[in-house]
Write an enzyme that holds these catalytic residues in place. Sequence first.
Site, PDB file in Angstrom:
ATOM      1  N   CYS A 113       0.846  -1.201   0.000  1.00 14.44           N
ATOM      2  CA  CYS A 113       0.000   0.000   0.000  1.00 14.44           C
ATOM      3  C   CYS A 113       0.883   1.253   0.000  1.00 14.44           C
ATOM      4  CB  CYS A 113      -0.963  -0.034   1.180  1.00 14.44           C
ATOM      5  SG  CYS A 113      -2.344   1.137   0.994  1.00 14.44           S
ATOM      6  N   HIS A 216      -3.435  -5.203   0.215  1.00 13.04           N
ATOM      7  CA  HIS A 216      -2.868  -5.730   1.455  1.00 13.04           C
ATOM      8  C   HIS A 216      -2.867  -7.268   1.445  1.00 13.04           C
ATOM      9  CE1 HIS A 216      -2.371  -2.063   3.909  1.00 13.04           C
ATOM     10  NE2 HIS A 216      -3.318  -1.584   3.121  1.00 13.04           N
ATOM     11  N   GLU A 218      -1.300  -9.261   3.213  1.00 11.34           N
ATOM     12  CA  GLU A 218      -1.207  -9.870   4.542  1.00 11.34           C
ATOM     13  C   GLU A 218      -2.558 -10.365   5.051  1.00 11.34           C
ATOM     14  OE1 GLU A 218      -1.909  -5.466   5.352  1.00 11.34           O
ATOM     15  OE2 GLU A 218      -0.842  -6.695   3.880  1.00 11.34           O
TER      16      GLU A 218
END
Length: 238
Positions: A113, A216, A218
Amino acid sequence: MMSPPLIGITLDTEPPGGYSRFPWLALRRNYADAVSEAGGLPVLLPPVYADASTYLNHLDGLVISGGNFDVDPVLFGAAWRHPSVRTKDERTAFETVMIEGALRRGLPLLGICGGQQLLNIVLGGTLIQHIPDAVQNPLAHEQPNPRDQPGHRVRIVAGTQLHAIVGADELAVNSSHHQAARDVPAGVVVNAIATDGVVEGIEVPLQRFCIGVQWHPEFGLSDGDRRLMAAFVGAART
């Protein structure tokens, strides 16, 4: 057994209030969880500028995390500043020197990001300061639904390292940004694009592993996200 690679993850900075009456550092837990699940040992990095070289000398890989702030437009040569821009200059200075050091060392690097945006700037690129004012009929890049759900889809550019990693032409991704790469410098390749034309990912082919994505991974919303984290940690292991 071989020790897991040490993966540094940069921390956000917050003023007094909320968690503490004193300045504090922050990171969503899923950054560390995703690195751990991919086989790495997460190491959280306070933004202490003087310690950057020491950190880099011990790390096997580096994640530049996202955050609810922007990079000062002065850093990419802009003559004006959009009213929406909010900076964290101490953090940006630290992350800039970390990116520069990682690139010099050939250290595997993943920008997420805002981390992708700063990576693009360090490499010589510029940013769109506010997507709704610069892109015709833009997607909701600051998605209204929770970030653990997809917000839109991105096209993964064929022939890129990212395409080889995720094994897909498209990914459903989450989206939490109002800025994006405006252009990319020589030696940098765009590897992901949204349907409104906004750049969603970049990579540096001459580096062992240097990838930035605007979403993102993750959160692990797709197999492609998990493959990306695994490939990054795998590069840090070699």
